[in-house]
Design a protein around this motif. Sequence first.
Motif, PDB file in Angstrom:
ATOM      1  N   PHE A 108       1.192  -1.626  -0.401  1.00 26.71           N
ATOM      2  CA  PHE A 108       0.032  -0.092  -0.341  1.00 26.71           C
ATOM      3  C   PHE A 108       0.651   1.338  -0.076  1.00 26.71           C
ATOM      4  O   PHE A 108       0.632   2.350  -0.884  1.00 26.71           O
ATOM      5  CB  PHE A 108      -1.331  -0.080   1.080  1.00 26.71           C
ATOM      6  CG  PHE A 108      -2.219  -1.094   0.894  1.00 26.71           C
ATOM      7  CD1 PHE A 108      -3.408  -0.767  -0.255  1.00 26.71           C
ATOM      8  CD2 PHE A 108      -2.057  -1.928   1.630  1.00 26.71           C
ATOM      9  CE1 PHE A 108      -4.210  -1.496   0.028  1.00 26.71           C
ATOM     10  CE2 PHE A 108      -3.528  -3.279   1.361  1.00 26.71           C
ATOM     11  CZ  PHE A 108      -4.585  -2.154   0.287  1.00 26.71           C
ATOM     12  N   GLY A 109       1.718   1.344   0.534  1.00 26.55           N
ATOM     13  CA  GLY A 109       2.668   2.798   0.614  1.00 26.55           C
ATOM     14  C   GLY A 109       3.220   2.913  -0.856  1.00 26.55           C
ATOM     15  O   GLY A 109       3.505   3.684  -1.158  1.00 26.55           O
ATOM     16  N   TRP A 110       3.487   1.623  -1.413  1.00 22.39           N
ATOM     17  CA  TRP A 110       4.057   1.681  -2.963  1.00 22.39           C
ATOM     18  C   TRP A 110       2.993   2.049  -3.546  1.00 22.39           C
ATOM     19  O   TRP A 110       3.006   3.433  -4.214  1.00 22.39           O
ATOM     20  CB  TRP A 110       4.410   0.432  -3.926  1.00 22.39           C
ATOM     21  CG  TRP A 110       4.993  -0.219  -4.959  1.00 22.39           C
ATOM     22  CD1 TRP A 110       5.580   0.766  -5.409  1.00 22.39           C
ATOM     23  CD2 TRP A 110       3.815  -0.059  -5.944  1.00 22.39           C
ATOM     24  NE1 TRP A 110       5.781   0.519  -6.731  1.00 22.39           N
ATOM     25  CE2 TRP A 110       4.472  -0.077  -7.045  1.00 22.39           C
ATOM     26  CE3 TRP A 110       2.382  -0.589  -6.390  1.00 22.39           C
ATOM     27  CZ2 TRP A 110       3.702  -0.430  -8.383  1.00 22.39           C
ATOM     28  CZ3 TRP A 110       2.545  -0.919  -7.399  1.00 22.39           C
ATOM     29  CH2 TRP A 110       2.768  -1.059  -8.578  1.00 22.39           C
ATOM     30  N   VAL A 111       1.821   1.393  -3.812  1.00 26.55           N
ATOM     31  CA  VAL A 111       0.441   2.614  -4.493  1.00 26.55           C
ATOM     32  C   VAL A 111       0.084   3.714  -4.156  1.00 26.55           C
ATOM     33  O   VAL A 111       0.188   4.466  -5.177  1.00 26.55           O
ATOM     34  CB  VAL A 111      -0.842   1.466  -3.966  1.00 26.55           C
ATOM     35  CG1 VAL A 111      -2.012   2.326  -4.866  1.00 26.55           C
ATOM     36  CG2 VAL A 111      -0.954   0.111  -4.063  1.00 26.55           C
ATOM     37  N   VAL A 112       0.454   3.621  -2.910  1.00 25.81           N
ATOM     38  CA  VAL A 112       0.379   5.759  -2.396  1.00 25.81           C
ATOM     39  C   VAL A 112       1.349   6.457  -3.078  1.00 25.81           C
ATOM     40  O   VAL A 112       1.007   7.707  -3.725  1.00 25.81           O
ATOM     41  CB  VAL A 112       0.303   6.164  -0.924  1.00 25.81           C
ATOM     42  CG1 VAL A 112       0.525   6.924  -0.726  1.00 25.81           C
ATOM     43  CG2 VAL A 112      -0.878   5.278  -0.416  1.00 25.81           C
ATOM     44  N   LYS A 113       2.730   5.856  -3.130  1.00 24.06           N
ATOM     45  CA  LYS A 113       3.505   6.787  -4.152  1.00 24.06           C
ATOM     46  C   LYS A 113       3.565   7.171  -5.640  1.00 24.06           C
ATOM     47  O   LYS A 113       3.746   7.834  -6.433  1.00 24.06           O
ATOM     48  CB  LYS A 113       4.994   6.120  -3.909  1.00 24.06           C
ATOM     49  CG  LYS A 113       6.040   6.348  -2.516  1.00 24.06           C
ATOM     50  CD  LYS A 113       7.094   5.706  -2.354  1.00 24.06           C
ATOM     51  CE  LYS A 113       7.743   5.679  -0.849  1.00 24.06           C
ATOM     52  NZ  LYS A 113       8.734   5.151  -1.027  1.00 24.06           N
ATOM     53  N   MET A 114       2.481   6.129  -5.463  1.00 24.78           N
ATOM     54  CA  MET A 114       2.479   5.933  -7.155  1.00 24.78           C
ATOM     55  C   MET A 114       1.248   6.705  -7.971  1.00 24.78           C
ATOM     56  O   MET A 114       1.251   7.818  -8.429  1.00 24.78           O
ATOM     57  CB  MET A 114       1.732   4.373  -8.129  1.00 24.78           C
ATOM     58  CG  MET A 114       3.012   3.432  -7.968  1.00 24.78           C
ATOM     59  SD  MET A 114       4.569   3.961  -9.000  1.00 24.78           S
ATOM     60  CE  MET A 114       5.942   4.387  -8.490  1.00 24.78           C
ATOM     61  N   LEU A 115      -0.022   6.339  -6.302  1.00 18.39           N
ATOM     62  CA  LEU A 115      -0.533   7.456  -7.007  1.00 18.39           C
ATOM     63  C   LEU A 115      -0.056   9.125  -6.282  1.00 18.39           C
ATOM     64  O   LEU A 115      -1.026   9.896  -7.818  1.00 18.39           O
ATOM     65  CB  LEU A 115      -1.627   7.500  -5.829  1.00 18.39           C
ATOM     66  CG  LEU A 115      -3.000   5.487  -6.142  1.00 18.39           C
ATOM     67  CD1 LEU A 115      -3.682   5.731  -5.205  1.00 18.39           C
ATOM     68  CD2 LEU A 115      -2.897   5.657  -7.494  1.00 18.39           C
ATOM     69  N   LEU A 116       0.823   9.420  -5.483  1.00 22.08           N
ATOM     70  CA  LEU A 116       0.615  10.701  -5.123  1.00 22.08           C
ATOM     71  C   LEU A 116       1.882  11.478  -6.707  1.00 22.08           C
ATOM     72  O   LEU A 116       1.810  12.226  -6.944  1.00 22.08           O
ATOM     73  CB  LEU A 116       1.668  10.714  -4.469  1.00 22.08           C
ATOM     74  CG  LEU A 116       0.962  10.822  -2.805  1.00 22.08           C
ATOM     75  CD1 LEU A 116       1.451  10.542  -1.988  1.00 22.08           C
ATOM     76  CD2 LEU A 116       0.002  11.338  -2.963  1.00 22.08           C
ATOM     77  N   GLY A 117       2.868  10.193  -7.145  1.00 26.07           N
ATOM     78  CA  GLY A 117       3.269  10.636  -8.702  1.00 26.07           C
ATOM     79  C   GLY A 117       2.394  10.835  -9.847  1.00 26.07           C
ATOM     80  O   GLY A 117       2.748  11.418 -10.490  1.00 26.07           O
ATOM     81  N   LEU A 118       1.340  10.150  -9.637  1.00 28.07           N
ATOM     82  CA  LEU A 118       0.641  10.455 -10.335  1.00 28.07           C
ATOM     83  C   LEU A 118       0.805  12.226 -10.617  1.00 28.07           C
ATOM     84  O   LEU A 118      -0.228  12.639 -11.455  1.00 28.07           O
ATOM     85  CB  LEU A 118      -0.609   9.637 -10.756  1.00 28.07           C
ATOM     86  CG  LEU A 118       0.119   8.489 -11.596  1.00 28.07           C
ATOM     87  CD1 LEU A 118      -1.082   7.406 -11.687  1.00 28.07           C
ATOM     88  CD2 LEU A 118       0.555   8.630 -12.916  1.00 28.07           C
TER      89      LEU A 118
END
Length: 69
Positions: A53-63
């Motif tokens: 979930f940390g990785w998912v949040v980083k991806m979404l914040l990156g987008l």
Amino acid sequence: MARTSPTEFFRQVRVEMGKIVWPTSRETMMTTLMVVLLTGTLGIFFFGIDTFFGWVVKMLLGLATGGQG
């Protein structure tokens, strides 16, 4: 409520303590082993979920920020 004298109270405590069934050393060791294995397994599981979930949040914040950062 009826009052119980201290002598009667301690007599009842001794009677109740005689009803206790203590686990054997083997049962204690098996229970301890199960607790350690299950907590370790759950720790690894939740670490993996948290990492995902940390990785998912980083991806979404990156987008959301246009990929900068």
